[in-house]
Design a protein around this motif. Sequence first.
Motif, short mmCIF file in Angstrom:
data_model
loop_
_atom_site.label_atom_id
_atom_site.label_comp_id
_atom_site.label_asym_id
_atom_site.label_seq_id
_atom_site.Cartn_x
_atom_site.Cartn_y
_atom_site.Cartn_z
N GLY A 42 0.72 -1.23 -0.06
CA GLY A 42 -0.01 0.02 0.03
C GLY A 42 0.82 1.30 0.16
O GLY A 42 0.46 2.32 -0.74
N LEU A 43 2.11 1.18 0.83
CA LEU A 43 2.95 2.40 0.84
C LEU A 43 3.56 2.68 -0.53
O LEU A 43 3.68 3.68 -1.09
CB LEU A 43 3.86 2.37 2.06
N ILE B 224 -3.19 -1.46 -9.37
CA ILE B 224 -3.04 -2.77 -9.14
C ILE B 224 -2.33 -2.99 -7.75
O ILE B 224 -2.72 -3.76 -7.04
CB ILE B 224 -2.00 -3.39 -10.25
N GLY B 225 -1.34 -2.05 -7.25
CA GLY B 225 -0.91 -2.10 -5.98
C GLY B 225 -1.90 -1.65 -5.04
O GLY B 225 -1.95 -2.38 -3.87
N GLY B 226 -2.85 -1.00 -5.27
CA GLY B 226 -3.97 -0.62 -4.31
C GLY B 226 -4.86 -1.75 -4.11
O GLY B 226 -5.33 -2.05 -3.01
N GLY C 153 -4.48 -6.93 2.99
CA GLY C 153 -4.82 -6.45 4.18
C GLY C 153 -6.07 -7.11 4.63
O GLY C 153 -6.32 -7.52 5.96
N THR C 154 -7.12 -7.64 4.03
CA THR C 154 -8.32 -8.25 3.94
C THR C 154 -7.91 -9.73 4.51
O THR C 154 -8.45 -10.04 5.65
CB THR C 154 -9.42 -8.42 2.96
N LEU D 36 -7.13 0.32 4.25
CA LEU D 36 -7.31 1.79 4.04
C LEU D 36 -6.42 2.39 3.13
O LEU D 36 -6.67 3.42 2.47
CB LEU D 36 -7.41 2.75 5.35
N LEU D 37 -5.08 1.95 3.28
CA LEU D 37 -3.99 2.55 2.20
C LEU D 37 -4.43 2.11 0.75
O LEU D 37 -4.36 3.01 -0.07
CB LEU D 37 -2.75 2.00 2.63
#
Length: 124
Positions: free
Chosen positions: A37-38, A55-57, A64-65, A103-104
């Motif tokens: 995410g960062l 794609i990274g998001g 994260g999920t 969230l990120l």
Amino acid sequence: MSASAALAAAAEGGIIGDGRTGANLALGVGALGLAIGLLALARAGGRISASNARIGGMAAIAAGTVGTVLAVLHAATSSGGPGTGNGLVGAIVAIPLGLGAVLLGRRVLTRCRGADRPAGRMPV
């Protein structure tokens, strides 16, 4: 060691892993999602142009999920309290880590959606 003794030790967590294995897995997946995410946030901001930030998001949201679900499952099924060696504290730490990755990832997707709009049009 006989086969039945090995199965009994594995069921207790003596051979395969201790009670912290599930929490460590959840922590690792959550930290990986946060790192993805960062990097995707840096791509969306235009600081680095390695690949597609969208794609990274999405990958950060997925990791994260998965990390959050693993942590919640481990926290729900661990016996004993904090300090007993069952990984309960690790699972509790992994929950906000995974949520932070989600969230990120969402923030990256929001930034990417804003960058895809034409400059002369106002949103309706």
